[in-house]
Design an enzyme around this catalytic site. Structure first.
Site, mmCIF file in Angstrom:
data_model
loop_
_atom_site.group_PDB
_atom_site.id
_atom_site.type_symbol
_atom_site.label_atom_id
_atom_site.label_comp_id
_atom_site.label_asym_id
_atom_site.label_seq_id
_atom_site.Cartn_x
_atom_site.Cartn_y
_atom_site.Cartn_z
ATOM 1 N N ASP A 49 20.979 -11.571 73.030
ATOM 2 C CA ASP A 49 20.825 -12.173 71.694
ATOM 3 C C ASP A 49 22.105 -12.899 71.278
ATOM 4 O OD1 ASP A 49 22.373 -9.960 71.215
ATOM 5 O OD2 ASP A 49 21.111 -9.124 69.622
ATOM 6 N N SER A 50 23.143 -12.845 72.133
ATOM 7 C CA SER A 50 24.323 -13.694 71.915
ATOM 8 C C SER A 50 23.927 -15.166 71.929
ATOM 9 C CB SER A 50 25.393 -13.412 72.983
ATOM 10 O OG SER A 50 24.835 -13.514 74.275
ATOM 11 N N ASP A 88 16.978 -9.111 75.581
ATOM 12 C CA ASP A 88 17.389 -8.322 74.407
ATOM 13 C C ASP A 88 16.289 -8.258 73.359
ATOM 14 O OD1 ASP A 88 19.896 -7.146 74.497
ATOM 15 O OD2 ASP A 88 20.960 -8.958 73.844
ATOM 16 N N LYS A 118 16.487 -4.755 76.611
ATOM 17 C CA LYS A 118 17.698 -4.031 76.205
ATOM 18 C C LYS A 118 17.654 -3.838 74.696
ATOM 19 C CE LYS A 118 22.021 -5.978 76.207
ATOM 20 N NZ LYS A 118 22.402 -5.917 74.779
ATOM 21 N N GLU A 120 20.053 -1.887 71.328
ATOM 22 C CA GLU A 120 21.341 -1.302 70.939
ATOM 23 C C GLU A 120 21.139 0.049 70.249
ATOM 24 O OE1 GLU A 120 23.680 -4.063 68.634
ATOM 25 O OE2 GLU A 120 23.539 -5.626 70.177
ATOM 26 N N GLU A 187 30.001 -1.578 75.659
ATOM 27 C CA GLU A 187 30.707 -2.771 75.151
ATOM 28 C C GLU A 187 31.950 -2.377 74.365
ATOM 29 O OE1 GLU A 187 28.411 -5.856 73.269
ATOM 30 O OE2 GLU A 187 30.212 -6.916 72.604
HETATM 31 O O1 KIV Z 1 23.800 -10.425 73.792
HETATM 32 C C1 KIV Z 1 24.544 -10.288 74.771
HETATM 33 O O2 KIV Z 1 24.966 -11.261 75.409
HETATM 34 C C2 KIV Z 1 24.922 -8.928 75.150
HETATM 35 C C3 KIV Z 1 26.024 -8.778 76.125
HETATM 36 C C4 KIV Z 1 27.293 -9.063 75.440
HETATM 37 C C5 KIV Z 1 26.024 -7.446 76.787
HETATM 38 O O3 KIV Z 1 24.358 -8.001 74.653
#
Ligand code: KIV
Length: 275
Positions: A49-50, A88, A118, A120, A187
């Site tokens: 989600d970055s 994510d 994924k 969090e 992280e």
């Molecule tokens: O969103 C992302 O790119 C991440 C990584 C930093 C692990 O969760």
């Protein structure tokens, strides 16, 4: 009968089996073309989600939506063949209940074809992780600094730099592993804690600003290529694409202004008469 691809894609189970083995090489990708390159070298591609920051210029990952994740997840699946693609679950798409998490994770898997999701959170997400895994959704955990919680944390500060904080983070790692996650991202945590958690849990740890002892490493592709203007301390720039893109765009602009581009070889002549 389905037409099988000649290249067998890695599965969450394959990654889980790499605990204590060869390092698991992981990077993010959000587009088909970058996914094609990353796929040649990596075991895991994360559609993180970055992308909210990298593609859309957002300040945090909080505004990212499920539809944004699905669109880029599809692009990355089209561009890759071998790596496990993990997508994510964005903020607000899984925290309300385990049922909400399942419906949205199932949507991501059906609409993108990715191999895992994924999410969090440690202990607080353990019940949800178990619910998803029991229903056929492979889950990668994510603990330590959890950027989706930025509005509660107040800043993107490294975690576990005081020993008093270790118990909580270790409990998060153990809870995620016990719930059935196939791996966990650590992280921005203190290095000795990253090494200690890696020893402690039976699933692979994927470090980002954690420890070289982790079972694998991940970075945001644009950060390590030198395209992101600001990067955290844990990013090593393996490339410097910013200046070379700048040079190429500058050269293009100069040729357009001088009318030297397009040249004859870049234009179409008329078809021959009677051809
Ligand atoms: O969103 C992302 O790119 C991440 C990584 C930093 C692990 O969760």
């Amino acid at each position: 009968m389905s037409v099988q691809s000649e290249v067998k894609r890695l599965t969450a189970a394959d990654i889980r089996a790499r605990k204590g083995g060869d390092p698991i090489v992981s990077l993010t990708a959000y587009h088909a073309h970058t996914a094609r390159v990353v796929d040649q070298h990596c075991d895991v591609i994360l559609v993180g989600d970055s992308l909210g920051m990298v593609m859309h210029g957002l300040e945090t990952t909080v505004p990212v939506t499920l539809d944004m994740m699905i669109l880029q997840g599809l692009a990355v699946m089209r561009g890759s063949r071998r790596a496990l693609v993990v997508v994510d679950l964005p903020f607000g798409s899984y925290e309300a209940s385990k049922e909400q998490a399942f419906l949205n994770a199932a949507r991501v898997m059906k609409e993108t074809g990715c191999g895992a999701v994924k999410l969090e959170g440690g202990r607080r997400m353990a019940e949800t992780i178990a619910f998803l895994v029991e229903r056929g959704v492979p889950v990668m955990g994510h603990i330590g600094l959890t950027p989706q919680a930025i509005n509660v944390l107040g800043s993107f500060r490294a975690q576990g730099r005081r020993e008093e904080e270790w118990d909580m983070i270790e409990d998060d790692a153990k809870a995620v592993a016990k719930a059935g996650a196939f791996s966990v991202v650590l992280e921005a945590i203190a290095e000795p804690l990253g090494a200690r958690i890696t020893e402690m849990v039976p699933i692979p740890t994927i470090g980002i600003g954690a420890s070289p002892a982790c079972d694998g490493q991940i970075l945001v592709l644009e950060d390590m290529l030198g395209l992101s203007p600001r990067v955290p301390k844990f990013v090593k720039r393996f490339g410097d694409l910013g200046p070379s893109i700048d040079r190429a765009v500058g050269a293009y602009a100069a040729e357009v202004r001088a009318r030297t581009f397009p040249a004859a070889e870049h234009t179409y002549g008329m078809a021959k008469k009677n051809a």
